[in-house]
Scaffold this motif. Structure first.
Motif, PDB file in Angstrom:
ATOM      1  N   GLU A  23       0.835  -1.204   0.000  1.00 52.52           N
ATOM      2  CA  GLU A  23       0.000   0.000   0.000  1.00 52.52           C
ATOM      3  C   GLU A  23       0.870   1.254   0.000  1.00 52.52           C
ATOM      4  OE1 GLU A  23      -2.334  -0.755   3.456  1.00 52.52           O
ATOM      5  OE2 GLU A  23      -3.880  -1.883   2.365  1.00 52.52           O
ATOM      6  N   LEU A  24       1.962   1.220   0.753  1.00 56.84           N
ATOM      7  CA  LEU A  24       2.873   2.374   0.780  1.00 56.84           C
ATOM      8  C   LEU A  24       3.537   2.565  -0.583  1.00 56.84           C
ATOM      9  CD1 LEU A  24       4.410   4.613   2.222  1.00 56.84           C
ATOM     10  CD2 LEU A  24       6.035   2.889   3.042  1.00 56.84           C
ATOM     11  N   ALA A  56       3.409   5.833  -2.935  1.00 59.91           N
ATOM     12  CA  ALA A  56       4.609   6.527  -3.419  1.00 59.91           C
ATOM     13  C   ALA A  56       4.559   6.707  -4.932  1.00 59.91           C
ATOM     14  CB  ALA A  56       5.853   5.741  -3.015  1.00 59.91           C
ATOM     15  N   LEU A  57       4.102   5.701  -5.650  1.00 56.80           N
ATOM     16  CA  LEU A  57       3.986   5.812  -7.105  1.00 56.80           C
ATOM     17  C   LEU A  57       3.006   6.911  -7.498  1.00 56.80           C
ATOM     18  CD1 LEU A  57       3.841   2.033  -8.095  1.00 56.80           C
ATOM     19  CD2 LEU A  57       5.663   3.625  -8.706  1.00 56.80           C
ATOM     20  N   ARG A  58       1.923   7.001  -6.750  1.00 54.56           N
ATOM     21  CA  ARG A  58       0.911   8.016  -7.075  1.00 54.56           C
ATOM     22  C   ARG A  58       1.375   9.423  -6.693  1.00 54.56           C
ATOM     23  NH1 ARG A  58      -3.826   5.756  -8.588  1.00 54.56           N
ATOM     24  NH2 ARG A  58      -4.299   3.623  -7.904  1.00 54.56           N
ATOM     25  N   THR A 105       9.610   7.832 -11.026  1.00 54.09           N
ATOM     26  CA  THR A 105       9.370   6.525 -10.425  1.00 54.09           C
ATOM     27  C   THR A 105      10.095   5.399 -11.152  1.00 54.09           C
ATOM     28  OG1 THR A 105       7.372   6.304 -11.761  1.00 54.09           O
ATOM     29  CG2 THR A 105       7.104   7.151  -9.525  1.00 54.09           C
ATOM     30  N   ALA A 106      11.027   5.720 -12.048  1.00 58.32           N
ATOM     31  CA  ALA A 106      11.697   4.663 -12.813  1.00 58.32           C
ATOM     32  C   ALA A 106      12.437   3.705 -11.890  1.00 58.32           C
ATOM     33  CB  ALA A 106      12.647   5.283 -13.832  1.00 58.32           C
ATOM     34  N   SER A 107      13.197   4.254 -10.948  1.00 58.98           N
ATOM     35  CA  SER A 107      13.967   3.377 -10.061  1.00 58.98           C
ATOM     36  C   SER A 107      13.041   2.562  -9.164  1.00 58.98           C
ATOM     37  CB  SER A 107      14.944   4.194  -9.215  1.00 58.98           C
ATOM     38  OG  SER A 107      14.245   5.126  -8.403  1.00 58.98           O
ATOM     39  N   LEU A 108      11.954   3.192  -8.683  1.00 54.77           N
ATOM     40  CA  LEU A 108      11.014   2.465  -7.847  1.00 54.77           C
ATOM     41  C   LEU A 108      10.317   1.364  -8.647  1.00 54.77           C
ATOM     42  CD1 LEU A 108       9.713   2.182  -5.096  1.00 54.77           C
ATOM     43  CD2 LEU A 108       8.053   3.941  -5.735  1.00 54.77           C
ATOM     44  N   SER A 109       9.949   1.659  -9.888  1.00 53.74           N
ATOM     45  CA  SER A 109       9.329   0.646 -10.739  1.00 53.74           C
ATOM     46  C   SER A 109      10.267  -0.538 -10.944  1.00 53.74           C
ATOM     47  CB  SER A 109       8.938   1.243 -12.097  1.00 53.74           C
ATOM     48  OG  SER A 109       7.931   2.214 -11.943  1.00 53.74           O
ATOM     49  N   ASN A 110      11.557  -0.256 -11.128  1.00 52.23           N
ATOM     50  CA  ASN A 110      12.530  -1.339 -11.292  1.00 52.23           C
ATOM     51  C   ASN A 110      12.638  -2.186 -10.028  1.00 52.23           C
ATOM     52  OD1 ASN A 110      13.117  -0.535 -13.906  1.00 52.23           O
ATOM     53  ND2 ASN A 110      14.867   0.742 -13.302  1.00 52.23           N
ATOM     54  N   LEU A 154       1.650  -6.782  -6.730  1.00 52.10           N
ATOM     55  CA  LEU A 154       1.271  -6.582  -8.127  1.00 52.10           C
ATOM     56  C   LEU A 154      -0.025  -5.780  -8.234  1.00 52.10           C
ATOM     57  CD1 LEU A 154       2.061  -7.433 -11.083  1.00 52.10           C
ATOM     58  CD2 LEU A 154       0.294  -9.187 -10.855  1.00 52.10           C
ATOM     59  N   ALA A 155      -1.046  -6.170  -7.488  1.00 56.70           N
ATOM     60  CA  ALA A 155      -2.348  -5.510  -7.600  1.00 56.70           C
ATOM     61  C   ALA A 155      -2.248  -4.027  -7.288  1.00 56.70           C
ATOM     62  CB  ALA A 155      -3.352  -6.183  -6.663  1.00 56.70           C
ATOM     63  N   ARG A 156      -1.486  -3.695  -6.247  1.00 58.45           N
ATOM     64  CA  ARG A 156      -1.435  -2.291  -5.817  1.00 58.45           C
ATOM     65  C   ARG A 156      -0.508  -1.449  -6.691  1.00 58.45           C
ATOM     66  NH1 ARG A 156      -2.811  -5.724  -2.024  1.00 58.45           N
ATOM     67  NH2 ARG A 156      -4.458  -5.108  -0.564  1.00 58.45           N
ATOM     68  N   SER A 157       0.614  -2.005  -7.098  1.00 58.52           N
ATOM     69  CA  SER A 157       1.524  -1.219  -7.932  1.00 58.52           C
ATOM     70  C   SER A 157       0.966  -1.026  -9.342  1.00 58.52           C
ATOM     71  CB  SER A 157       2.907  -1.873  -7.985  1.00 58.52           C
ATOM     72  OG  SER A 157       2.843  -3.192  -8.477  1.00 58.52           O
ATOM     73  N   VAL A 158       0.279  -2.031  -9.870  1.00 55.13           N
ATOM     74  CA  VAL A 158      -0.282  -1.918 -11.221  1.00 55.13           C
ATOM     75  C   VAL A 158      -1.407  -0.889 -11.265  1.00 55.13           C
ATOM     76  CG1 VAL A 158      -1.676  -3.183 -12.921  1.00 55.13           C
ATOM     77  CG2 VAL A 158       0.461  -4.154 -12.090  1.00 55.13           C
ATOM     78  N   ARG A 159      -2.138  -0.743 -10.180  1.00 55.68           N
ATOM     79  CA  ARG A 159      -3.192   0.287 -10.165  1.00 55.68           C
ATOM     80  C   ARG A 159      -2.600   1.675 -10.327  1.00 55.68           C
ATOM     81  NH1 ARG A 159      -7.630   0.121  -5.738  1.00 55.68           N
ATOM     82  NH2 ARG A 159      -5.885   0.654  -4.380  1.00 55.68           N
ATOM     83  N   ALA A 160      -1.425   1.884  -9.750  1.00 55.65           N
ATOM     84  CA  ALA A 160      -0.775   3.195  -9.854  1.00 55.65           C
ATOM     85  C   ALA A 160       0.059   3.329 -11.118  1.00 55.65           C
ATOM     86  CB  ALA A 160       0.103   3.433  -8.625  1.00 55.65           C
TER      87      ALA A 160
END
Length: 283
Positions: A50-51, A55-57, A63-68, A99-105
């Protein structure tokens, strides 16, 4: 120890609300967050997911490094699942939650490889782990079409899972509320709903035209199984299930019986029309 780590996640969340770029500036904190995402405690890995979504939002431009890091973590969960016992009910929990939470953002996080894993894990979990199945279906609904190339490709992968998802009526409290729902004072976070059924119906409602082009799956969804829509919409006590189910049927019906051109005389088309007519009596 767990309570202290949960408190730390809450503190980072509060800081990000004020300073959206703060997380990227402190690598040690990022590592601690992902350590929580890898923990076996559902409270911890869900809190970390959730955090990460927050952060992505909050900082969409950087967010490139976070996405990686997210992709690396998800790939790590795939490797861990290969080593886990097949009977482990929590085998895909960390993967599904993140996956569910990061993909939503950030829908682009769902690569083809991860989408194929998510489809595989839906089949593993849909009958006996509703929380994970709901999270996985939600991720595929959000970004599976792009990851796999088309609505038809997504439905092809889920052909065996979707009829089983419609039969999964376990009631759960919502954990993937939308931003609008979170800001809605009337939204009831304590109300239990058949989340897997709802996730399957949302996915189908967006892809009903493609569904009509897959006769076997379409038949299973409309009338071919004990949980098909012709039976489910009569038996379900949930207005949200019935509303989504009738939305699927209406879109299918418009394709089966166009205003101009030949009508479809198949059994599925007739069953679709009959189910809609019965729905006229639904209050």
């Amino acid at each position: 120890r767990q309570d202290a780590r949960l408190a730390g996640l809450s503190l980072v969340h509060a800081i990000l609300a004020l300073r959206p770029k703060a997380l990227a500036a402190v690598p040690d904190v990022v590592e601690d967050v992902f350590a929580c995402a890898r923990d076996d405690s559902r409270k911890l890995y869900k809190g970390a997911a959730e955090l990460i979504e927050f952060a992505l939002r909050r900082d969409p431009a950087d967010t490139a490094s976070l996405s990686n890091r997210i992709t690396d973590a998800l790939e790590g969960f795939v490797d861990s699942a290969k080593r886990a016992k097949r009977t482990s009910t929590n085998r895909h929990g960390k993967f599904a939650s993140l996956l569910a939470r990061s993909v939503r953002a950030r829908p682009s996080i769902l690569s083809r490889r991860l989408a194929l894993r998510a489809h595989e894990y839906v089949i593993d979990t849909v009958d006996d782990n509703a929380k994970q199945a709901h999270e996985l279906l939600s991720a595929l609904d959000a970004a599976g079409t792009v990851a796999l190339g088309s609505d038809d490709a997504l439905l092809e992968k889920l052909e065996s899972a979707l009829p089983r998802a419609l039969a999964q009526s376990e009631r759960l409290r919502p954990e993937l509320a939308t931003d609008d729902e979170k800001n809605d004072d009337a939204f009831d976070f304590t109300k239990s709903e058949p989340l897997v059924q709802l996730a399957a119906l949302r996915l189908l409602a967006k892809r009903a035209d493609a569904l009509r082009g897959r006769p076997r799956l379409c038949a299973d969804v409309v009338h071919g199984t004990s949980a098909a829509l012709e039976s489910l919409l009569i038996a379900s006590p949930d207005a949200s299930v019935r509303a989504l189910g009738y939305e699927v049927l209406m879109t299918l019906h418009d394709g089966f019986f166009p205003r101009t051109g030949p009508n479809d005389a198949s059994e599925t088309a007739r069953k679709c029309r009959a189910a809609l007519l019965r729905g006229l009596a639904d209050p």
